[in-house]
Motif scaffolding. Structure first.
Motif, PDB file in Angstrom:
ATOM      1  N   GLU A  70      18.956   6.908  36.755  1.00  0.00           N
ATOM      2  CA  GLU A  70      17.800   7.378  35.985  1.00  0.00           C
ATOM      3  C   GLU A  70      16.832   6.240  35.698  1.00  0.00           C
ATOM      4  O   GLU A  70      15.617   6.389  35.839  1.00  0.00           O
ATOM      5  N   THR A  71      17.377   5.091  35.283  1.00  0.00           N
ATOM      6  CA  THR A  71      16.531   3.928  35.021  1.00  0.00           C
ATOM      7  C   THR A  71      15.809   3.498  36.286  1.00  0.00           C
ATOM      8  O   THR A  71      14.603   3.183  36.263  1.00  0.00           O
ATOM      9  N   GLY A  72      16.518   3.498  37.413  1.00  0.00           N
ATOM     10  CA  GLY A  72      15.916   3.121  38.680  1.00  0.00           C
ATOM     11  C   GLY A  72      14.782   4.047  39.074  1.00  0.00           C
ATOM     12  O   GLY A  72      13.742   3.598  39.575  1.00  0.00           O
ATOM     13  N   ILE A  73      14.961   5.335  38.841  1.00  0.00           N
ATOM     14  CA  ILE A  73      13.923   6.311  39.182  1.00  0.00           C
ATOM     15  C   ILE A  73      12.657   6.051  38.382  1.00  0.00           C
ATOM     16  O   ILE A  73      11.548   6.010  38.933  1.00  0.00           O
ATOM     17  N   VAL A  74      12.798   5.888  37.073  1.00  0.00           N
ATOM     18  CA  VAL A  74      11.630   5.671  36.204  1.00  0.00           C
ATOM     19  C   VAL A  74      10.917   4.380  36.575  1.00  0.00           C
ATOM     20  O   VAL A  74       9.683   4.342  36.708  1.00  0.00           O
ATOM     21  N   GLN A  75      11.687   3.299  36.750  1.00  0.00           N
ATOM     22  CA  GLN A  75      11.071   2.018  37.083  1.00  0.00           C
ATOM     23  C   GLN A  75      10.413   2.048  38.454  1.00  0.00           C
ATOM     24  O   GLN A  75       9.326   1.483  38.654  1.00  0.00           O
ATOM     25  N   LEU A  76      11.040   2.713  39.407  1.00  0.00           N
ATOM     26  CA  LEU A  76      10.451   2.800  40.746  1.00  0.00           C
ATOM     27  C   LEU A  76       9.157   3.606  40.718  1.00  0.00           C
ATOM     28  O   LEU A  76       8.161   3.217  41.337  1.00  0.00           O
ATOM     29  N   TYR A  77       9.149   4.723  39.996  1.00  0.00           N
ATOM     30  CA  TYR A  77       7.947   5.556  39.892  1.00  0.00           C
ATOM     31  C   TYR A  77       6.787   4.741  39.314  1.00  0.00           C
ATOM     32  O   TYR A  77       5.674   4.744  39.860  1.00  0.00           O
ATOM     33  N   ASN A  78       7.049   4.020  38.228  1.00  0.00           N
ATOM     34  CA  ASN A  78       6.007   3.200  37.626  1.00  0.00           C
ATOM     35  C   ASN A  78       5.562   2.082  38.566  1.00  0.00           C
ATOM     36  O   ASN A  78       4.375   1.745  38.637  1.00  0.00           O
ATOM     37  N   LYS A 287       9.315  12.984  48.223  1.00  0.00           N
ATOM     38  CA  LYS A 287      10.411  12.131  47.775  1.00  0.00           C
ATOM     39  C   LYS A 287      11.240  11.539  48.907  1.00  0.00           C
ATOM     40  O   LYS A 287      11.858  10.483  48.732  1.00  0.00           O
ATOM     41  N   SER A 288      11.259  12.172  50.061  1.00  0.00           N
ATOM     42  CA  SER A 288      12.053  11.618  51.170  1.00  0.00           C
ATOM     43  C   SER A 288      11.567  10.227  51.571  1.00  0.00           C
ATOM     44  O   SER A 288      12.341   9.419  52.091  1.00  0.00           O
ATOM     45  N   LEU A 289      10.293   9.941  51.299  1.00  0.00           N
ATOM     46  CA  LEU A 289       9.734   8.633  51.636  1.00  0.00           C
ATOM     47  C   LEU A 289      10.192   7.546  50.672  1.00  0.00           C
ATOM     48  O   LEU A 289       9.947   6.360  50.917  1.00  0.00           O
ATOM     49  N   LEU A 290      10.855   7.937  49.589  1.00  0.00           N
ATOM     50  CA  LEU A 290      11.269   6.974  48.568  1.00  0.00           C
ATOM     51  C   LEU A 290      12.721   6.547  48.722  1.00  0.00           C
ATOM     52  O   LEU A 290      13.212   5.749  47.918  1.00  0.00           O
ATOM     53  N   THR A 291      13.421   7.059  49.721  1.00  0.00           N
ATOM     54  CA  THR A 291      14.866   6.838  49.829  1.00  0.00           C
ATOM     55  C   THR A 291      15.226   5.354  49.851  1.00  0.00           C
ATOM     56  O   THR A 291      16.060   4.886  49.074  1.00  0.00           O
ATOM     57  N   ASN A 292      14.613   4.601  50.728  1.00  0.00           N
ATOM     58  CA  ASN A 292      14.959   3.178  50.853  1.00  0.00           C
ATOM     59  C   ASN A 292      14.617   2.409  49.587  1.00  0.00           C
ATOM     60  O   ASN A 292      15.417   1.595  49.098  1.00  0.00           O
ATOM     61  N   LEU A 342      12.792  -4.996  47.904  1.00  0.00           N
ATOM     62  CA  LEU A 342      12.326  -3.841  47.141  1.00  0.00           C
ATOM     63  C   LEU A 342      10.803  -3.784  47.119  1.00  0.00           C
ATOM     64  O   LEU A 342      10.206  -2.720  47.320  1.00  0.00           O
ATOM     65  N   SER A 343      10.176  -4.938  46.910  1.00  0.00           N
ATOM     66  CA  SER A 343       8.718  -4.989  46.879  1.00  0.00           C
ATOM     67  C   SER A 343       8.131  -4.533  48.212  1.00  0.00           C
ATOM     68  O   SER A 343       7.156  -3.773  48.251  1.00  0.00           O
ATOM     69  N   ARG A 344       8.761  -4.971  49.304  1.00  0.00           N
ATOM     70  CA  ARG A 344       8.292  -4.546  50.624  1.00  0.00           C
ATOM     71  C   ARG A 344       8.505  -3.047  50.835  1.00  0.00           C
ATOM     72  O   ARG A 344       7.671  -2.373  51.460  1.00  0.00           O
ATOM     73  N   ALA A 345       9.627  -2.540  50.327  1.00  0.00           N
ATOM     74  CA  ALA A 345       9.914  -1.105  50.473  1.00  0.00           C
ATOM     75  C   ALA A 345       8.900  -0.268  49.704  1.00  0.00           C
ATOM     76  O   ALA A 345       8.457   0.790  50.185  1.00  0.00           O
ATOM     77  N   VAL A 346       8.498  -0.739  48.527  1.00  0.00           N
ATOM     78  CA  VAL A 346       7.496  -0.016  47.737  1.00  0.00           C
ATOM     79  C   VAL A 346       6.154  -0.036  48.454  1.00  0.00           C
ATOM     80  O   VAL A 346       5.454   0.977  48.522  1.00  0.00           O
ATOM     81  N   LYS A 347       5.785  -1.193  48.999  1.00  0.00           N
ATOM     82  CA  LYS A 347       4.518  -1.295  49.739  1.00  0.00           C
ATOM     83  C   LYS A 347       4.502  -0.365  50.952  1.00  0.00           C
ATOM     84  O   LYS A 347       3.452   0.141  51.345  1.00  0.00           O
ATOM     85  N   SER A 348       5.674  -0.153  51.540  1.00  0.00           N
ATOM     86  CA  SER A 348       5.739   0.661  52.766  1.00  0.00           C
ATOM     87  C   SER A 348       5.816   2.159  52.494  1.00  0.00           C
ATOM     88  O   SER A 348       5.806   2.949  53.434  1.00  0.00           O
TER      89      SER A 348
END
Length: 374
Positions: A70-78, A287-292, A342-348
């Motif tokens: 849950e924490t990971g989801i919220v932080q990733l979304y932000n 959401k499938s694009l957020l898996t990695n 993680l930063s690269r995954a978010v950028k992608s």
């Protein structure tokens, strides 16, 4: 954030430990994986026996894993919103949009005809707009106890929710906070209302609003008219009734073709609405694009916990060094640390935000709250 958590919580799952005598089987919900991927695939130290060994005594493993996801989801979304320069889109467009500010004449009662009566709401279909019902109000001749208020959506058979309304005095507006968020489910209609057979008294009609054309533009300095126009920019509303003969005996959703519009009758109902730019539904659809990125985010949170765990002596020294290396990187081997990964995954994350609505796209401008009334 509860909706984005619910949407993504099973995107990636957890595999049970190979030796269930050592680590008991997880709760079934944690095993679910919509993507077919599991968190153990993202790092060798994501083994359940190692995670369990790092936890304080009496800390439940199932609870811990759920909390970190849950924490990971919220932080990733932000993090995605900031990375894509969309953080400022979480703006309030409409605050405290109270539809009716006056009161109906106590003699303008509505005859109970065993109908379902209510307000139909059609949300602005542009991506990124969310509407919420902040509170409901009813003007009824007598005090009411536990009047069922039904929230339907035209795409669903059963009521989405059934609230109860009570008031201690009749004849005047009685308010109840509800905080119900509405979204564009299949671009259909939301309906909120009640069955007249449940009323103790009679509803009082408010006659100074035509829900189709709005308030008189020259009355009250145009304040009521401007307020109504501001609200209907984000949600169009229309009072309706459904004859008794067309109602389902189990109070399931009725056929919208059997509903009659009555633009000059509110059936004693008033709404306080708000609207905002919110991309959670849009992100959820992709959401499938957020898996990695999610896998790496949760991995980072857990490895960091292991690194600073007071139970660290239970973990092999070689594993501790591996975790520290993967968190901080290794100049000798040129290993890229997990934060950078993680930063690269978010950028992608390649979500086409160009499809956002023209209402929410300008949210980077200042003073975007369009209308607010007390």
């Amino acid at each position: 954030m509860s909706d984005i958590k619910e949407c993504l919580k099973n995107l990636i799952g957890w595999k049970n430990h190979y030796d269930q005598n050592e680590v008991p089987e997880l709760e079934p919900e944690l095993n679910e994986s919509e993507s077919g991927e599991f968190y153990q695939q993202f790092h060798p130290a994501m083994r359940l026996d190692l995670i369990s060994a790092s936890l304080p005594e009496n800390r439940d493993l199932n609870e811990y894993l759920s909390e970190r996801v849950e924490t990971g989801i919220v932080q990733l979304y932000n993090q995605i919103l900031i990375e894509k320069k969309l953080d400022s889109y979480r703006k309030e467009l409409l605050a405290n949009g109270k539809v009716i500010t006056g009161s109906g004449f106590s003699g303008d009662t509505i005859i109970n005809e065993s109908r379902f009566v209510g307000i139909r709401l059609e949300l602005n279909s542009e991506i990124g707009i969310t509407v919420a019902i902040n509170s409901l109000a009813f003007q009824i001749t007598q005090a009411q106890t536990d009047l069922p208020i039904y929230i339907y959506h035209s795409s669903k058979v059963d009521p989405v929710k059934v609230l109860t309304f009570s008031s201690q005095k009749g004849g005047q507006w009685a308010h109840q906070v509800v905080s119900e968020e509405l979204n564009n489910l299949d671009n259909g209609y939301w309906i909120i209302g009640y069955y007249q057979d449940d009323l103790t008294g009679q509803a009082i009609q408010y006659k100074r609003l035509n829900w189709h054309s709005g308030f008189c533009q020259s009355c009250n300095g145009g304040i009521d008219s401007n307020r109504y126009k501001a609200i209907t920019k984000y949600v169009r509303m229309m009072p309706i009734y459904v004859p008794n003969a067309s109602l389902d005996p189990n109070r399931k959703m009725f056929d919208m073709a059997d509903a009659f519009e009555v633009p000059d009758n509110n059936f004693g109902i008033n709404l306080n609405l708000s609207a905002k730019c919110d991309l959670k539904d849009f992100v959820c659809q992709n959401k499938s694009l957020l898996t990695n990125a999610l896998g790496l985010k949760v991995t980072h949170l857990i490895l960091r916990d292991i690194k600073f765990s007071q139970q660290i002596n239970h973990i092999e020294e070689s594993l501790k060094n591996l975790i520290i290396r993967d968190l901080e990187g290794d100049t000798d081997t040129h290993y890229v640390n997990i934060v950078t990964q993680l930063s690269r995954a978010v950028k992608s994350v390649n979500i086409d935000f160009d499809n956002l609505s023209k209402i929410c796209l300008p949210c980077t401008k200042k003073n975007q709250v369009k209308y607010g009334v007390v």
